[in-house]
Design an enzyme around this catalytic site. Sequence first.
Site, PDB file in Angstrom:
ATOM      1  N   ASP A   1       0.893  -1.151   0.000  1.00  0.00           N
ATOM      2  CA  ASP A   1       0.000   0.000   0.000  1.00  0.00           C
ATOM      3  C   ASP A   1       0.935   1.204   0.000  1.00  0.00           C
ATOM      4  O   ASP A   1       1.671   1.421   0.978  1.00  0.00           O
ATOM      5  CB  ASP A   1      -0.872  -0.038   1.264  1.00  0.00           C
ATOM      6  CG  ASP A   1      -1.736   1.212   1.406  1.00  0.00           C
ATOM      7  OD1 ASP A   1      -1.527   2.183   0.654  1.00  0.00           O
ATOM      8  OD2 ASP A   1      -2.611   1.210   2.291  1.00  0.00           O
TER       9      ASP A   1
ATOM     10  N   TYR B   1      -9.294  14.666  -5.339  1.00  0.00           N
ATOM     11  CA  TYR B   1      -8.485  14.100  -6.427  1.00  0.00           C
ATOM     12  C   TYR B   1      -7.689  15.188  -7.160  1.00  0.00           C
ATOM     13  O   TYR B   1      -6.491  15.049  -7.402  1.00  0.00           O
ATOM     14  CB  TYR B   1      -9.421  13.368  -7.392  1.00  0.00           C
ATOM     15  CG  TYR B   1      -8.734  12.655  -8.531  1.00  0.00           C
ATOM     16  CD1 TYR B   1      -8.045  11.459  -8.324  1.00  0.00           C
ATOM     17  CD2 TYR B   1      -8.794  13.163  -9.829  1.00  0.00           C
ATOM     18  CE1 TYR B   1      -7.438  10.795  -9.383  1.00  0.00           C
ATOM     19  CE2 TYR B   1      -8.187  12.505 -10.890  1.00  0.00           C
ATOM     20  CZ  TYR B   1      -7.516  11.316 -10.650  1.00  0.00           C
ATOM     21  OH  TYR B   1      -6.908  10.666 -11.698  1.00  0.00           O
TER      22      TYR B   1
ATOM     23  N   LYS C   1      -3.600  15.653  -7.348  1.00  0.00           N
ATOM     24  CA  LYS C   1      -2.861  15.647  -8.617  1.00  0.00           C
ATOM     25  C   LYS C   1      -2.109  16.965  -8.827  1.00  0.00           C
ATOM     26  O   LYS C   1      -1.009  16.982  -9.382  1.00  0.00           O
ATOM     27  CB  LYS C   1      -3.814  15.354  -9.782  1.00  0.00           C
ATOM     28  CG  LYS C   1      -4.426  13.948  -9.731  1.00  0.00           C
ATOM     29  CD  LYS C   1      -3.363  12.866  -9.829  1.00  0.00           C
ATOM     30  CE  LYS C   1      -3.932  11.468  -9.968  1.00  0.00           C
ATOM     31  NZ  LYS C   1      -2.901  10.432 -10.079  1.00  0.00           N
TER      32      LYS C   1
ATOM     33  N   ASN D   1       2.286   5.609 -10.272  1.00  0.00           N
ATOM     34  CA  ASN D   1       1.026   5.527 -11.012  1.00  0.00           C
ATOM     35  C   ASN D   1      -0.178   5.188 -10.119  1.00  0.00           C
ATOM     36  O   ASN D   1      -1.308   5.518 -10.472  1.00  0.00           O
ATOM     37  CB  ASN D   1       1.190   4.469 -12.114  1.00  0.00           C
ATOM     38  CG  ASN D   1      -0.137   4.018 -12.689  1.00  0.00           C
ATOM     39  OD1 ASN D   1      -0.724   4.700 -13.534  1.00  0.00           O
ATOM     40  ND2 ASN D   1      -0.640   2.878 -12.217  1.00  0.00           N
TER      41      ASN D   1
HETATM   42  P1  NDP Z   1      -7.046   1.705 -12.013  1.00  0.00           P
HETATM   43  O1  NDP Z   1      -7.988   1.843 -10.872  1.00  0.00           O
HETATM   44  O2  NDP Z   1      -7.456   0.905 -13.208  1.00  0.00           O
HETATM   45  O3  NDP Z   1      -5.641   1.153 -11.493  1.00  0.00           O
HETATM   46  C1  NDP Z   1      -5.017   1.672 -10.358  1.00  0.00           C
HETATM   47  C2  NDP Z   1      -4.071   0.647  -9.804  1.00  0.00           C
HETATM   48  O4  NDP Z   1      -3.502   1.169  -8.581  1.00  0.00           O
HETATM   49  C3  NDP Z   1      -4.803  -0.648  -9.418  1.00  0.00           C
HETATM   50  O5  NDP Z   1      -4.018  -1.752  -9.787  1.00  0.00           O
HETATM   51  C4  NDP Z   1      -4.940  -0.522  -7.907  1.00  0.00           C
HETATM   52  O6  NDP Z   1      -5.008  -1.744  -7.209  1.00  0.00           O
HETATM   53  C5  NDP Z   1      -3.653   0.194  -7.563  1.00  0.00           C
HETATM   54  N1  NDP Z   1      -3.739   0.810  -6.246  1.00  0.00           N
HETATM   55  C6  NDP Z   1      -4.791   1.443  -5.695  1.00  0.00           C
HETATM   56  N2  NDP Z   1      -4.508   1.843  -4.449  1.00  0.00           N
HETATM   57  C7  NDP Z   1      -3.233   1.457  -4.198  1.00  0.00           C
HETATM   58  C8  NDP Z   1      -2.368   1.562  -3.089  1.00  0.00           C
HETATM   59  N3  NDP Z   1      -2.756   2.140  -1.957  1.00  0.00           N
HETATM   60  N4  NDP Z   1      -1.122   1.043  -3.169  1.00  0.00           N
HETATM   61  C9  NDP Z   1      -0.713   0.423  -4.300  1.00  0.00           C
HETATM   62  N5  NDP Z   1      -1.484   0.281  -5.386  1.00  0.00           N
HETATM   63  C10 NDP Z   1      -2.735   0.785  -5.338  1.00  0.00           C
HETATM   64  O7  NDP Z   1      -6.686   3.197 -12.439  1.00  0.00           O
HETATM   65  P2  NDP Z   1      -6.107   3.771 -13.822  1.00  0.00           P
HETATM   66  O8  NDP Z   1      -5.239   2.786 -14.482  1.00  0.00           O
HETATM   67  O9  NDP Z   1      -7.225   4.384 -14.555  1.00  0.00           O
HETATM   68  O10 NDP Z   1      -5.238   5.007 -13.243  1.00  0.00           O
HETATM   69  C11 NDP Z   1      -3.838   4.936 -13.069  1.00  0.00           C
HETATM   70  C12 NDP Z   1      -3.352   6.329 -12.731  1.00  0.00           C
HETATM   71  O11 NDP Z   1      -3.694   7.239 -13.778  1.00  0.00           O
HETATM   72  C13 NDP Z   1      -3.951   6.908 -11.461  1.00  0.00           C
HETATM   73  O12 NDP Z   1      -2.996   7.644 -10.765  1.00  0.00           O
HETATM   74  C14 NDP Z   1      -5.044   7.821 -11.980  1.00  0.00           C
HETATM   75  O13 NDP Z   1      -5.335   8.839 -11.075  1.00  0.00           O
HETATM   76  C15 NDP Z   1      -4.385   8.341 -13.236  1.00  0.00           C
HETATM   77  N6  NDP Z   1      -5.309   8.885 -14.217  1.00  0.00           N
HETATM   78  C16 NDP Z   1      -6.255   8.106 -14.813  1.00  0.00           C
HETATM   79  C17 NDP Z   1      -7.104   8.651 -15.753  1.00  0.00           C
HETATM   80  C18 NDP Z   1      -8.141   7.844 -16.449  1.00  0.00           C
HETATM   81  O14 NDP Z   1      -8.871   8.434 -17.247  1.00  0.00           O
HETATM   82  N7  NDP Z   1      -8.231   6.537 -16.231  1.00  0.00           N
HETATM   83  C19 NDP Z   1      -7.041  10.076 -16.096  1.00  0.00           C
HETATM   84  C20 NDP Z   1      -6.016  10.796 -15.415  1.00  0.00           C
HETATM   85  C21 NDP Z   1      -5.180  10.207 -14.516  1.00  0.00           C
HETATM   86  P3  NDP Z   1      -6.418  -2.542  -7.068  1.00  0.00           P
HETATM   87  O15 NDP Z   1      -6.565  -3.261  -8.338  1.00  0.00           O
HETATM   88  O16 NDP Z   1      -6.250  -3.465  -5.941  1.00  0.00           O
HETATM   89  O17 NDP Z   1      -7.463  -1.501  -6.821  1.00  0.00           O
END
Ligand code: NDP
Length: 244
Positions: free
Chosen positions: A60, A152, A156, A87
């Site tokens: 985490d 959020y 960011k 990420n």
């Molecule tokens: P997802 O929710 O698909 O993936 C996020 C990943 O981060 C998951 O694997 C999740 O694990 C993991 N995660 C969550 N909390 C923690 C934690 N405390 N410690 C370690 N890992 C963690 O999100 P996206 O792929 O869409 O987003 C990735 C990044 O891009 C983020 O930072 C998001 O804010 C940013 N972003 C996304 C956009 C979009 O349109 N999708 C737009 C702009 C930015 P688990 O599977 O267990 O939840």
Amino acid sequence: MKGHTAVITGGGRGIGKAIAETLARRGVNIVVVDVNLDIARETADYLRTLGVRSIPARADVSKASDVSAIFETAAKEFEKVEILVNNAGITKDGLLMRMREEDWDAVININLKGTFLCSKEAVRLMSKQRYGRIINIASIVAFMGNPGQANYSASKAGIVGLTKTVAKEYAGRGITSNAVAPGFITTAMTDALPENVKTEMMKSIPMSRFGTVDDVANAVAFFAANESGYITGQVIHVNGGMYM
Ligand code: NDP
């Protein structure tokens, strides 16, 4: 960057997984960090089929002890860590007046404090190596704001400030710190939005399509490259022209 090692947080799925795959295809070994070990393991297994070394690591990112454990494991397994991609991120949306304190804290802790903790551990290793590439995943809402996302967008925007400060503090050690700010990217995070919200959003994208995870991953790969060593403290916007 062939033969380098990257730690990618939230690397198990979504944008993080695409970044892991894109770097692996360029010969980078990957530490897949995720809060869910099964997902991290699955992704690491897949990356090894691409011919690189890859290990899963459960953490985490908002917990300092979890974060230091990942970097210890990474250093033991690969000796060096040249690339860090911050990420991992979550959303807990709600209008300001109704936003619960725990939803504010959760988002700030994972998105912003997680980026701080991982960067701090990474620069320890990278300073000794006198080489590093830190890439933080920000968001278009850091620049535009977005109703319902006070926590959020603040997290960011904080990441953008952190990116620039780390860039200034460690430029002399050969470490670059940059950010990628995605717009609307199709992933599980955005699939959850109601159809009418998606239709409205599409109208504000000059390219008339949502972004793909590969659009983001390619921008990350640019910053991660050895050749990008004179570029630091910068943000690449990946949003189809939605914000410029
Ligand atoms: P997802 O929710 O698909 O993936 C996020 C990943 O981060 C998951 O694997 C999740 O694990 C993991 N995660 C969550 N909390 C923690 C934690 N405390 N410690 C370690 N890992 C963690 O999100 P996206 O792929 O869409 O987003 C990735 C990044 O891009 C983020 O930072 C998001 O804010 C940013 N972003 C996304 C956009 C979009 O349109 N999708 C737009 C702009 C930015 P688990 O599977 O267990 O939840």
